[in-house]
Design an enzyme around this catalytic site. Structure first.
Site, short mmCIF file in Angstrom:
data_model
loop_
_atom_site.label_atom_id
_atom_site.label_comp_id
_atom_site.label_asym_id
_atom_site.label_seq_id
_atom_site.Cartn_x
_atom_site.Cartn_y
_atom_site.Cartn_z
CB SER A 237 -0.97 -0.06 1.17
OG SER A 237 -2.07 0.76 0.89
CE LYS A 241 -0.05 5.36 -1.86
NZ LYS A 241 -1.11 4.74 -2.59
CD1 TRP A 328 -8.13 3.39 -1.70
CD2 TRP A 328 -9.83 4.45 -2.68
NE1 TRP A 328 -8.06 4.71 -1.34
CE2 TRP A 328 -9.09 5.39 -1.93
CE3 TRP A 328 -10.95 4.90 -3.38
CZ2 TRP A 328 -9.42 6.75 -1.86
CZ3 TRP A 328 -11.29 6.25 -3.31
CH2 TRP A 328 -10.53 7.16 -2.56
CG HIS A 379 -5.71 -2.47 0.57
ND1 HIS A 379 -4.99 -2.15 -0.54
CD2 HIS A 379 -5.19 -1.74 1.60
CE1 HIS A 379 -4.08 -1.23 -0.22
NE2 HIS A 379 -4.18 -0.98 1.08
#
Ligand code: GTR
Length: 400
Positions: A237, A241, A328, A379
């Site tokens: 998540s 990044k 998302w 997720h």
């Protein structure tokens, strides 16, 4: 006056030199004619863009960074060696690095390095883990520091049994994850005289986290138990990044794994599917540099999309993963980004995702140097994901 005009002309020439080579890409496959063109002009221009406009650059003034091994012992019934290293930044900021290495190791150990969300003590039910200096603890959590609460995300036994080490540190030790005007993490150590916050093109929190992963890498290069040529940087998540940005900038990372990294990570921004640039900048104003706000609801203006970030990792193996219920983070956008970066891998003669369709749920692509899977579920990062990352590392590090 003449000097000012000359200076302006110089500025225009230098910024013009950085932009045009990438302006044509937007959210499309990266077609570059040769490896030479890629290395000499396109790659530097893309890196410059992400430094300047997305994550922000690291200021030139660098604080001291010191490492000290503070303890070592047995864990997991003697199968694993625990080592803890204190990292001190600028003389005052302390971060703790937790390492788990297979006890029965022959020679140097390849490792997975990644940040954790809530403190080192949450990654395993090991009562000897020192609680990260800035982790929520004590009153905030009652008397229970939630040891092992995130163990499902860190299958230490599985990873060490496969011959890899796990190295992690808590994100909050580097920069607490809220918008405080950059007073409480490592940013102040980098301020120039009189500076109170990063400039518009200077790093935010993700940049600081990525920087710290490179500092841990500095330590790993000196630890004689570590095979520093085989360090995979990984993250889930927001920390995915971070792993991508760390791997893009620091070529010592031999492999990069992005787990459900979504917007500002692997996903293509221009699709505007799920989280958008405007939404992420509003919810997390501290993650990126201020310049990134220029693309709020203006994704079409991005000269290059997130496929550029993935391509910066080439020819080193990269693995992008999504979860089927993680709309998302835009699973298809994450896949397309890896696909659009693939031509750069092909330039290096590395098989990639080229020609592959968006996979079905439960399918993985791990043969080429650009891996991808779509796990069933929400997720998260699970043992199922890790199994594939280990298999990918086995293949691309050791040809197994
Ligand atoms: C969400 C955020 C995502 C992702 C996620 C996470 O709230 O919108 O970009 O980073 O947090 O880190 O779990």
């Amino acid at each position: 006056m003449k000097q000012i005009i000359l200076f302006l002309a110089f500025l225009m020439a230098t910024s013009a030199a950085a932009q045009p080579t990438i302006a044509k890409y937007g959210a499309s496959p990266l077609e570059v004619s040769s490896k030479k063109e890629w290395k000499k002009s396109v790659r530097p221009a893309i890196l410059h863009f992400f430094e300047q406009e997305v994550y922000g650059k690291v200021p030139e003034k660098q604080p001291t960074v010191e490492f000290r091994v503070i303890g070592q012992g047995e864990a997991f019934g003697g199968k694993v060696l625990r080592r803890e290293v204190e990292m001190t930044i600028g003389g005052t900021t302390k971060a703790l690095v937790l390492m788990y290495l297979p006890a029965q190791r022959k020679g140097k150990v390849p490792v997975f390095l990644g940040m954790n969300f809530k403190g080192n003590h949450q990654i395993a039910p090991d009562t000897e883990i020192t609680i990260s200096p800035n982790a929520p603890q004590g009153k905030e959590l009652g008397n229970d520091p939630e040891r092992g609460a995130a163990a499902s995300r860190w299958p230490v036994e599985m990873i060490t049994e496969a011959g890899y080490g796990v190295v992690t540190l808590y994100r909050g030790d580097i920069d607490p994850d809220f918008d405080d005007g950059f007073q409480n993490g490592i940013h102040p150590h980098f301020y120039a005289e009189g500076q109170t916050k990063p400039l518009a093109d200077e790093w935010g929190t993700i940049g600081a986290w990525a920087w710290s992963l490179s500092r841990v890498m500095d330590y790993l290069c000196k630890d004689s138990d570590i095979d520093h040529k085989h360090v995979a940087v990984i993250g889930h998540s927001r920390l995915g990044k971070t792993a991508l940005w760390a791997g893009a900038q620091d070529e010592r990372f031999a492999m990069v794994v992005s787990n459900d990294s979504g917007c500002g990570g692997a996903a293509l921004s221009a699709r505007r599917h799920g989280e958008t640039v405007a939404k992420i900048n509003k919810a997390f104003p501290h993650w990126f540099c201020d310049n990134y706000n220029n693309y709020n609801d203006r994704e079409h203006a991005l000269p290059i999309d997130q496929q550029g970030l993935i391509a910066l990792i080439a020819p080193r193996p990269v693995y992008v993963a999504s979860a089927s219920l993680d709309d998302w983070a835009d699973p298809e956008g994450e896949f397309l980004s890896a696909l659009y970066a693939s031509p750069i891998y092909e330039l290096y003669g590395k098989p990639s995702l080229l020609g592959k369709p968006f996979p079905n749920v439960g399918e993985s692509y791990g043969e080429g140097s650009v891996g991808y899977h779509l796990r069933e579920g929400k997720h998260d990062i699970t043992a199922w994901d890790w199994q594939r990352y280990i298999r990918f590392a086995d293949k691309h590090f050791f040809g197994k």
